[in-house]
Design a protein around this motif. Structure first.
Motif, short mmCIF file in Angstrom:
data_model
loop_
_atom_site.label_atom_id
_atom_site.label_comp_id
_atom_site.label_asym_id
_atom_site.label_seq_id
_atom_site.Cartn_x
_atom_site.Cartn_y
_atom_site.Cartn_z
N ALA A 36 40.51 39.82 49.42
CA ALA A 36 41.93 40.18 49.51
C ALA A 36 42.80 39.11 48.87
N ASP A 37 42.48 37.84 49.11
CA ASP A 37 43.24 36.75 48.51
C ASP A 37 43.06 36.72 46.99
N LEU A 38 41.85 37.01 46.52
CA LEU A 38 41.63 37.07 45.07
C LEU A 38 42.44 38.20 44.45
N GLU A 39 42.46 39.36 45.10
CA GLU A 39 43.23 40.48 44.58
C GLU A 39 44.72 40.14 44.51
N SER A 40 45.24 39.49 45.53
CA SER A 40 46.65 39.10 45.54
C SER A 40 46.95 38.12 44.40
N PHE A 41 46.03 37.18 44.18
CA PHE A 41 46.19 36.24 43.08
C PHE A 41 46.19 36.96 41.74
N LEU A 42 45.26 37.90 41.55
CA LEU A 42 45.16 38.61 40.28
C LEU A 42 46.41 39.45 40.01
N LEU A 43 46.98 40.04 41.04
CA LEU A 43 48.20 40.83 40.86
C LEU A 43 49.32 39.99 40.26
N ARG A 44 49.43 38.74 40.70
CA ARG A 44 50.45 37.85 40.14
C ARG A 44 50.06 37.36 38.75
N ALA A 45 48.77 37.04 38.58
CA ALA A 45 48.32 36.44 37.33
C ALA A 45 48.34 37.43 36.16
N ILE A 46 48.25 38.71 36.45
CA ILE A 46 48.32 39.72 35.37
C ILE A 46 49.59 39.53 34.56
N ASP A 47 50.71 39.33 35.24
CA ASP A 47 51.99 39.13 34.54
C ASP A 47 52.20 37.67 34.13
N GLU A 48 51.86 36.75 35.02
CA GLU A 48 52.14 35.34 34.74
C GLU A 48 51.22 34.78 33.65
N GLN A 49 49.97 35.28 33.59
CA GLN A 49 48.99 34.76 32.64
C GLN A 49 48.55 35.79 31.60
N LEU A 51 46.62 38.42 31.91
CA LEU A 51 45.16 38.56 31.98
C LEU A 51 44.75 39.93 32.52
N ILE A 52 43.48 40.25 32.25
CA ILE A 52 42.85 41.42 32.85
C ILE A 52 41.57 40.95 33.55
N PHE A 53 41.07 41.80 34.46
CA PHE A 53 39.91 41.46 35.27
C PHE A 53 38.91 42.60 35.24
N GLY A 54 37.62 42.27 35.13
CA GLY A 54 36.60 43.32 35.15
C GLY A 54 35.27 42.86 35.67
N TRP A 55 34.44 43.84 36.00
CA TRP A 55 33.07 43.58 36.46
C TRP A 55 32.10 43.79 35.31
N ILE A 56 31.11 42.90 35.23
CA ILE A 56 29.97 43.08 34.33
C ILE A 56 28.74 43.01 35.22
N THR A 57 28.14 44.16 35.50
CA THR A 57 27.18 44.27 36.60
C THR A 57 25.89 44.98 36.21
N GLY A 58 24.82 44.65 36.92
CA GLY A 58 23.56 45.35 36.72
C GLY A 58 23.53 46.72 37.37
N SER A 59 24.38 46.95 38.35
CA SER A 59 24.45 48.25 39.02
C SER A 59 25.01 49.31 38.08
N ASN A 60 24.61 50.56 38.28
CA ASN A 60 25.23 51.62 37.48
C ASN A 60 26.63 51.93 38.02
N LEU A 61 27.39 52.73 37.29
CA LEU A 61 28.79 52.96 37.65
C LEU A 61 28.93 53.59 39.03
N ASP A 62 28.14 54.61 39.32
CA ASP A 62 28.24 55.28 40.62
C ASP A 62 27.96 54.31 41.75
N ALA A 63 26.94 53.47 41.58
CA ALA A 63 26.57 52.52 42.63
C ALA A 63 27.67 51.47 42.81
N ALA A 64 28.23 50.98 41.72
CA ALA A 64 29.28 49.97 41.81
C ALA A 64 30.49 50.51 42.56
N LEU A 65 30.89 51.73 42.26
CA LEU A 65 32.05 52.34 42.92
C LEU A 65 31.74 52.62 44.39
#
Length: 268
Positions: A36-49, A51-65
């Motif tokens: 939750a704290d990371l999400e709050s930080f990212l919400l601010r950093a999107i505009d201030e920095q 930036l964008i955020f994403g996952w690069i994962t071994g799980s398939n899309l259905d499993a990740a969601l």
């Protein structure tokens, strides 16, 4: 599920592995992971920095969601699933696969038929591979367990040679029991030559006109190293596998999203 908004211009990209990096395998650790704290930080950093955020994962899309449904409040800007063989922008409730991503896989010569042919020859060579659960299979990825035996290096060489003939790249990574894998085995993953975790960052660099210094990568295991090699800033979380820590010196003091957030605050 809510989505992060996009900055006017993308200048920085934060990439995170999913299982045991962003997402604890044990639900009992969800409350202390710091998501939750990371999400709050990212919400601010999107505009201030910008930036964008994403996952690069071994799980398939259905499993990740599915695995993150009750864990996150915001979907990331992009998801590169199935070990970086599938790529999706998250936009307006849809998973959008870029045409150029699909085209490069089609041009690679990879197909499930060629993988099946390779597996048949590997079996005839006396090498046993056990298919992994469906969560780790993908449109362009076939994953198996290899249980360690004395002639492992020779086996891996044979598998690699057979895969190359059949238009596949094969990756070998020590399994992580903390993420639910069995003991004493390796993941053996057949993917297109043009794909992988590192190749996702290459794709983003080209499409967003960014450099390595604009990327921040976080992971927990040796299969994140190709991603690390393309990012100017790359770190193992504190709870990373021991084998990964032995090979990579940049290790965070804290675990999961707590470590990710604190390092981003320090760097940005």
């Amino acid at each position: 599920m809510k989505e992060y908004h996009y900055p006017r211009q993308i200048k920085k990209v934060v990439c995170s592995d999913l299982d045991e990096t962003f997402l604890p395998h044990n639900p009992a650790e969800y409350s202390s992971s710091g998501v939750a704290d990371l999400e709050s930080f990212l919400l601010r950093a999107i505009d201030e920095q910008s930036l964008i955020f994403g996952w690069i994962t071994g799980s398939n899309l259905d499993a990740a969601l599915r695995k993150t449904k009750d864990y996150i409040s915001y979907l990331p800007h992009f998801i590169a699933s199935s070990l970086g063989t599938e790529f999706y922008w998250v936009k307006n409730g849809k998973m959008v696969e870029p045409l150029e991503w699909k085209q490069k896989i089609e041009n690679s010569g990879y197909s499930s038929r060629e993988v099946s042919r390779a597996l048949a020859i590997i079996k005839l060579s006396g090498i046993e591979l056990l298919e992994e659960p469906q969560d780790y299979q993908g449109k362009y990825k076939s994953t198996f367990y290899y249980f360690i035996r004395a002639q492992m290096e020779e086996d891996f060489q044979i598998i690699s040679q057979i895969a190359a003939v059949h238009h596949c790249k094969v990756l070998f990574n020590r399994c992580n029991p903390a993420a639910g894998d069995p003991e004493n085995c390796y993941d053996v993953e057949f993917i297109p030559h043009c794909c992988g975790k590192g190749e996702v960052i290459d794709f983003l660099k080209e499409n967003l006109s960014l450099s390595s210094e604009d990327f921040y990568a976080f992971g927990d295991s040796c299969n994140d190293f190709s991603m690390f090699s393309r990012a100017g800033h790359a770190f193992l979380v504190g709870n990373a596998e021991t084998s990964a820590k032995e090979d990579y010196p940049a290790v965070l003091n804290e675990n999961y999203c707590v470590g990710i957030r604190n390092k981003l605050i320090e760097l940005l």
